[in-house]
Write a protein that holds these residues in place. Sequence first.
Motif, PDB file in Angstrom:
ATOM      1  N   THR A 137      40.940  -0.020  35.312  1.00  0.00           N
ATOM      2  CA  THR A 137      40.279   1.182  34.788  1.00  0.00           C
ATOM      3  C   THR A 137      39.001   1.484  35.573  1.00  0.00           C
ATOM      4  O   THR A 137      38.671   2.654  35.786  1.00  0.00           O
ATOM      5  CB  THR A 137      39.938   1.016  33.300  1.00  0.00           C
ATOM      6  OG1 THR A 137      39.173  -0.182  33.112  1.00  0.00           O
ATOM      7  CG2 THR A 137      41.198   0.937  32.462  1.00  0.00           C
ATOM      8  N   GLU A 138      38.302   0.450  36.022  1.00  0.00           N
ATOM      9  CA  GLU A 138      37.087   0.658  36.805  1.00  0.00           C
ATOM     10  C   GLU A 138      37.423   1.287  38.158  1.00  0.00           C
ATOM     11  O   GLU A 138      36.725   2.177  38.628  1.00  0.00           O
ATOM     12  CB  GLU A 138      36.368  -0.672  36.999  1.00  0.00           C
ATOM     13  CG  GLU A 138      35.016  -0.535  37.664  1.00  0.00           C
ATOM     14  CD  GLU A 138      34.296  -1.865  37.803  1.00  0.00           C
ATOM     15  OE1 GLU A 138      33.295  -1.896  38.523  1.00  0.00           O
ATOM     16  OE2 GLU A 138      34.745  -2.862  37.199  1.00  0.00           O
ATOM     17  N   ARG A 139      38.502   0.840  38.760  1.00  0.00           N
ATOM     18  CA  ARG A 139      38.913   1.422  40.045  1.00  0.00           C
ATOM     19  C   ARG A 139      39.302   2.881  39.888  1.00  0.00           C
ATOM     20  O   ARG A 139      38.949   3.730  40.692  1.00  0.00           O
ATOM     21  CB  ARG A 139      40.086   0.634  40.634  1.00  0.00           C
ATOM     22  CG  ARG A 139      39.638  -0.686  41.242  1.00  0.00           C
ATOM     23  CD  ARG A 139      40.789  -1.339  41.934  1.00  0.00           C
ATOM     24  NE  ARG A 139      41.798  -1.699  40.916  1.00  0.00           N
ATOM     25  CZ  ARG A 139      42.940  -2.286  41.177  1.00  0.00           C
ATOM     26  NH1 ARG A 139      43.260  -2.602  42.400  1.00  0.00           N
ATOM     27  NH2 ARG A 139      43.780  -2.591  40.208  1.00  0.00           N
ATOM     28  N   TYR A 140      40.050   3.201  38.824  1.00  0.00           N
ATOM     29  CA  TYR A 140      40.436   4.583  38.589  1.00  0.00           C
ATOM     30  C   TYR A 140      39.213   5.452  38.287  1.00  0.00           C
ATOM     31  O   TYR A 140      39.149   6.607  38.701  1.00  0.00           O
ATOM     32  CB  TYR A 140      41.457   4.679  37.448  1.00  0.00           C
ATOM     33  CG  TYR A 140      42.861   4.347  37.890  1.00  0.00           C
ATOM     34  CD1 TYR A 140      43.512   5.132  38.838  1.00  0.00           C
ATOM     35  CD2 TYR A 140      43.533   3.250  37.369  1.00  0.00           C
ATOM     36  CE1 TYR A 140      44.802   4.833  39.252  1.00  0.00           C
ATOM     37  CE2 TYR A 140      44.823   2.942  37.777  1.00  0.00           C
ATOM     38  CZ  TYR A 140      45.442   3.738  38.717  1.00  0.00           C
ATOM     39  OH  TYR A 140      46.717   3.439  39.123  1.00  0.00           O
ATOM     40  N   ALA A 141      38.265   4.910  37.561  1.00  0.00           N
ATOM     41  CA  ALA A 141      37.054   5.666  37.241  1.00  0.00           C
ATOM     42  C   ALA A 141      36.261   5.973  38.511  1.00  0.00           C
ATOM     43  O   ALA A 141      35.755   7.086  38.686  1.00  0.00           O
ATOM     44  CB  ALA A 141      36.193   4.891  36.246  1.00  0.00           C
ATOM     45  N   ARG A 142      36.165   5.000  39.404  1.00  0.00           N
ATOM     46  CA  ARG A 142      35.464   5.235  40.672  1.00  0.00           C
ATOM     47  C   ARG A 142      36.188   6.277  41.513  1.00  0.00           C
ATOM     48  O   ARG A 142      35.574   7.153  42.125  1.00  0.00           O
ATOM     49  CB  ARG A 142      35.343   3.936  41.463  1.00  0.00           C
ATOM     50  CG  ARG A 142      34.329   2.980  40.906  1.00  0.00           C
ATOM     51  CD  ARG A 142      34.258   1.749  41.772  1.00  0.00           C
ATOM     52  NE  ARG A 142      33.354   0.764  41.206  1.00  0.00           N
ATOM     53  CZ  ARG A 142      33.159  -0.428  41.710  1.00  0.00           C
ATOM     54  NH1 ARG A 142      33.810  -0.802  42.807  1.00  0.00           N
ATOM     55  NH2 ARG A 142      32.327  -1.277  41.152  1.00  0.00           N
ATOM     56  N   GLY A 143      37.514   6.191  41.541  1.00  0.00           N
ATOM     57  CA  GLY A 143      38.304   7.164  42.287  1.00  0.00           C
ATOM     58  C   GLY A 143      38.170   8.562  41.724  1.00  0.00           C
ATOM     59  O   GLY A 143      38.054   9.546  42.463  1.00  0.00           O
TER      60      GLY A 143
END
Length: 54
Positions: free
Chosen positions: A8-14
Amino acid sequence: MLERTRTTERYARGLAAAVAAVAALVLAANAGPAKAVDPEPDRRTTTPVEAAVR
């Protein structure tokens, strides 16, 4: 060793990067050319090519 990031953190950054990129593109598209200081037309006259040859 590097710690794993959550999905979820990676998707949020993206998503944040995508929003920033779209905002930059919209701002760049709305930035039009600057207006001329003296918008008067060019006063030089031109002669047609046929008249200059004769």
